[in-house]
Write an enzyme that holds these catalytic residues in place. Structure first.
Site, mmCIF file in Angstrom:
data_model
loop_
_atom_site.group_PDB
_atom_site.id
_atom_site.type_symbol
_atom_site.label_atom_id
_atom_site.label_comp_id
_atom_site.label_asym_id
_atom_site.label_seq_id
_atom_site.Cartn_x
_atom_site.Cartn_y
_atom_site.Cartn_z
ATOM 1 N N HIS A 111 -4.905 -2.699 14.537
ATOM 2 C CA HIS A 111 -5.417 -3.773 13.686
ATOM 3 C C HIS A 111 -6.890 -4.083 13.930
ATOM 4 O O HIS A 111 -7.421 -5.036 13.352
ATOM 5 C CB HIS A 111 -4.550 -5.022 13.832
ATOM 6 C CG HIS A 111 -3.171 -4.777 13.315
ATOM 7 N ND1 HIS A 111 -2.125 -4.415 14.123
ATOM 8 C CD2 HIS A 111 -2.696 -4.748 12.055
ATOM 9 C CE1 HIS A 111 -1.057 -4.207 13.384
ATOM 10 N NE2 HIS A 111 -1.364 -4.390 12.132
ATOM 11 N N CYS A 155 0.417 -6.908 14.849
ATOM 12 C CA CYS A 155 1.688 -6.215 15.146
ATOM 13 C C CYS A 155 2.807 -7.219 15.343
ATOM 14 O O CYS A 155 3.962 -6.838 15.437
ATOM 15 C CB CYS A 155 1.602 -5.409 16.438
ATOM 16 S SG CYS A 155 0.306 -4.200 16.507
ATOM 17 N N LYS A 163 -8.094 -2.118 5.261
ATOM 18 C CA LYS A 163 -8.905 -2.948 4.351
ATOM 19 C C LYS A 163 -10.370 -2.884 4.741
ATOM 20 O O LYS A 163 -11.243 -2.839 3.888
ATOM 21 C CB LYS A 163 -8.424 -4.396 4.445
ATOM 22 C CG LYS A 163 -7.158 -4.632 3.684
ATOM 23 C CD LYS A 163 -7.302 -5.883 2.817
ATOM 24 C CE LYS A 163 -5.995 -6.210 2.151
ATOM 25 N NZ LYS A 163 -5.043 -6.847 3.076
ATOM 26 N N HIS A 199 0.853 -1.192 0.000
ATOM 27 C CA HIS A 199 0.000 0.000 0.000
ATOM 28 C C HIS A 199 0.888 1.240 0.000
ATOM 29 O O HIS A 199 2.121 1.134 0.074
ATOM 30 C CB HIS A 199 -0.995 -0.020 1.162
ATOM 31 C CG HIS A 199 -0.367 -0.095 2.523
ATOM 32 N ND1 HIS A 199 0.443 0.906 3.019
ATOM 33 C CD2 HIS A 199 -0.411 -1.047 3.486
ATOM 34 C CE1 HIS A 199 0.853 0.584 4.229
ATOM 35 N NE2 HIS A 199 0.360 -0.619 4.538
ATOM 36 N N CYS A 221 -0.609 -9.703 19.802
ATOM 37 C CA CYS A 221 -1.348 -9.199 18.630
ATOM 38 C C CYS A 221 -0.626 -9.711 17.400
ATOM 39 O O CYS A 221 0.533 -9.346 17.162
ATOM 40 C CB CYS A 221 -1.392 -7.671 18.605
ATOM 41 S SG CYS A 221 -2.042 -7.075 17.016
ATOM 42 N N HIS A 279 3.906 1.851 2.354
ATOM 43 C CA HIS A 279 5.159 1.107 2.157
ATOM 44 C C HIS A 279 6.196 1.906 1.378
ATOM 45 O O HIS A 279 7.376 1.590 1.425
ATOM 46 C CB HIS A 279 4.882 -0.216 1.423
ATOM 47 C CG HIS A 279 4.195 -1.229 2.283
ATOM 48 N ND1 HIS A 279 3.019 -1.835 1.931
ATOM 49 C CD2 HIS A 279 4.519 -1.714 3.500
ATOM 50 C CE1 HIS A 279 2.647 -2.667 2.892
ATOM 51 N NE2 HIS A 279 3.538 -2.598 3.858
ATOM 52 N N LYS A 301 -7.144 6.371 8.876
ATOM 53 C CA LYS A 301 -6.150 5.319 8.797
ATOM 54 C C LYS A 301 -6.455 4.450 7.562
ATOM 55 O O LYS A 301 -7.618 4.195 7.261
ATOM 56 C CB LYS A 301 -6.290 4.479 10.067
ATOM 57 C CG LYS A 301 -5.245 3.465 10.276
ATOM 58 C CD LYS A 301 -5.544 2.733 11.582
ATOM 59 C CE LYS A 301 -5.185 1.264 11.484
ATOM 60 N NZ LYS A 301 -3.899 0.945 10.980
ATOM 61 N N CYS A 352 -6.399 -4.430 19.711
ATOM 62 C CA CYS A 352 -5.308 -3.688 19.076
ATOM 63 C C CYS A 352 -5.937 -2.573 18.248
ATOM 64 O O CYS A 352 -6.723 -2.840 17.332
ATOM 65 C CB CYS A 352 -4.471 -4.600 18.181
ATOM 66 S SG CYS A 352 -3.296 -3.624 17.228
#
Ligand code: MSP
Length: 470
Positions: free
Chosen positions: A146, A127, A297, A18, A124, A21, A294, A143
């Site tokens: 996530h 992470c 997905k 994404h 998690c 990165h 943020k 988390c």
């Protein structure tokens, strides 16, 4: 000649890349290009973090073995690096037999600092992080990054005696031996280390996690993915098979803010345990959000970096993420902001190049040499890794040239004094080449084109402007 080793964080190969990165590669590349321009020998590493629970889960969802899964996805990350024009010298895949063997040897060498105990706490898998009861409670057992519940674990694990190195790590941060940037993040790390750094769990039972590096001489345990992944920065240089002292310690490690703590606590503890020096600088950048939210997905707002790269080209992508996103803070992306940045690039720089080249051709100006003098203010910013500010400074030069043209009106000067206009255009071409030199680490292709164009004896405007309007 100084040797400069720049290491980038290695992404999990658990989904397609994404937008976020891109940041590690862009920042590392700016510094690499800058140091090369100073005559230093530079080596950049990149890689793929292929092990761990998260990757194994995604592979299972896709109905593939983890190896098949990462083999299929890894090319997308290398393709991203290529499209960003951020080349690397070394690339490591953590599932490669060579890396695995080297990590096992690292484990053996860390033996004096490893012990077995029972871990009771939370995990998690997003992470790939262990959390204590109080950390988990504070996070309400979820988390936030996530958006999923933490997993309660009670298991036999190996631990690394990070506590033995807490003082050393604190001192290294305080003294600047291992610089953490930005400074306010260093403070967060110091607070996290606290009075006494906690030992860290560095393995998981193989029955829970088999996709990883087996702990040497104990098939019931798999190495914690972070121990495996952090080691990449030295296994890629050949450690422990060869002498890495020509390149290690790294001059710069680039990581995102979410993974700074692994790099500023566990990684230094591992290095100290191995008797190796600490990286000189760890730069942590912020996160890219999408229209303030943020990237995720579940929200469905994940932006494909290739789509953005193809929309306006690599240079425009670099322009947006290196100038409009601060090196150390979060930055926001929307297609509208990206399009307007492209227009800015086309207007401020593309048009400038075009109109200056047209005037040079018309009045017969050219043949000015590039001024190689060092710009101290710019060099100071680059030396302090303040890249977005350095970019801003270079852009200020571009804007000043535009202003000078508007004010001096070379076309008016040409009417009265044909010699003076040549002199004026000579100064302006010198200035634009000077600005291009500063822009080179950020916009390498554009800088090269501008210098090539204006240093010619006979300047010919490009047939297609540098940043054509679509
Ligand atoms: N595999 C670990 C890193 C191991 S390094 C020994 C990891 N992978 S990751 O794929 O989750 O993240 C890779 C890099 O991208 C990290 O530097 C991370 O901080 C960064 N980013 C992930 N999401 C990001 C944004 N939304 N914005 C900017 N950078 C982001 O962590």
């Amino acid at each position: 000649m100084t040797r400069v080793y720049i290491a980038t964080a290695i992404p999990y190969i658990n989904a397609r890349p994404h937008l976020g990165h891109a940041m590690d590669y862009l920042i590392a590349d700016v510094y690499a290009r800058w140091r090369r321009s100073l005559g230093d020998e530079v080596r950049v590493s990149a890689g793929a973090d292929e092990h761990g629970t998260k990757v194994a889960e995604k592979a299972a969802e896709a109905g593939q073995t983890p190896q098949e899964f990462v083999d299929g996805l890894r090319g997308d990350f290398q393709n991203l690096i290529e499209k960003l024009n951020t080349p690397y010298e070394d690339y490591v895949r953590t599932s490669s037999p060579e890396h695995v063997r080297r990590v096992q040897e690292i484990w053996r060498r860390l033996q004096p600092y490893i012990y077995k105990s029972t871990y009771v706490g939370w995990y998690c898998s997003g992470c790939e992080a262990f959390l204590t009861e109080s950390e988990a409670r504070e996070a309400d057992y979820k988390c936030a990054d996530h958006a999923k519940p933490l997993e309660k674990v009670s298991e036999e694990n190996y631990y690394l005696r990070v506590s033995e190195f807490g003082d050393r790590i604190r001192e290294a941060i305080d003294s600047g031996e291992m610089k953490i940037l930005p400074k306010w993040r260093a403070k967060e790390i110091l607070a996290l280390i606290g009075e006494r750094a906690a030992d860290v769990s560095i393995s998981r039972p193989a029955e829970k996690l088999s996709w990883g590096v087996p702990v040497p001489d104990d098939p019931t345990q798999t190495m914690y993915v972070w121990v495996d992944a952090l080691s990449n920065y030295i296994t890629v240089l050949g450690y422990p098979d060869g002498d890495i002292s020509e390149w290690w310690p790294a001059t710069l490690q680039v990581v995102g803010k979410d993974i700074l703590r692994f790099h500023a606590i566990i990684w230094p503890a591992m290095l100290l345990g191995l008797g190796l020096p600490l990286p000189r600088t760890i730069l942590s950048h912020g996160f890219i959000t999408i229209d303030g939210a943020k990237m995720s997905k579940s929200i469905g707002n994940v932006v494909d970096p290739i789509e953005a790269l193809e929309r306006h080209g690599t240079e425009a992508f670099r322009y947006y993420f290196l100038r409009h996103v601060s090196t150390f803070d979060d930055g926001d992306f929307t297609w509208a902001k990206f399009d307007s940045a492209y227009n800015e690039l086309a207007n401020d720089l593309g048009n400038l190049v075009q109109r200056l080249a047209v005037m040079c051709e018309k009045y017969g100006a050219g043949g000015v040499k590039v001024d190689e003098a060092r710009d101290e203010e710019f060099a100071g910013l680059m030396g302090e890794f303040r890249f977005s500010e350095a970019f801003e400074y270079a852009w200020g030069k571009v804007q000043a040239i535009n202003k000078r043209i508007d004010e001096t009106k070379p076309w008016e000067v040409a009417k009265n004094d044909p010699e003076k206009v040549i002199e004026l255009l000579g100064e302006l071409t010198g200035e634009i080449m000077g600005a291009a030199r500063l822009l080179a680490p950020f916009l390498p292709e554009t800088a090269e084109k501008v210098i090539e164009l204006f240093q010619a004896e006979k300047i010919v405007p490009p047939e297609v402007p540098l940043f054509p309007k679509s």
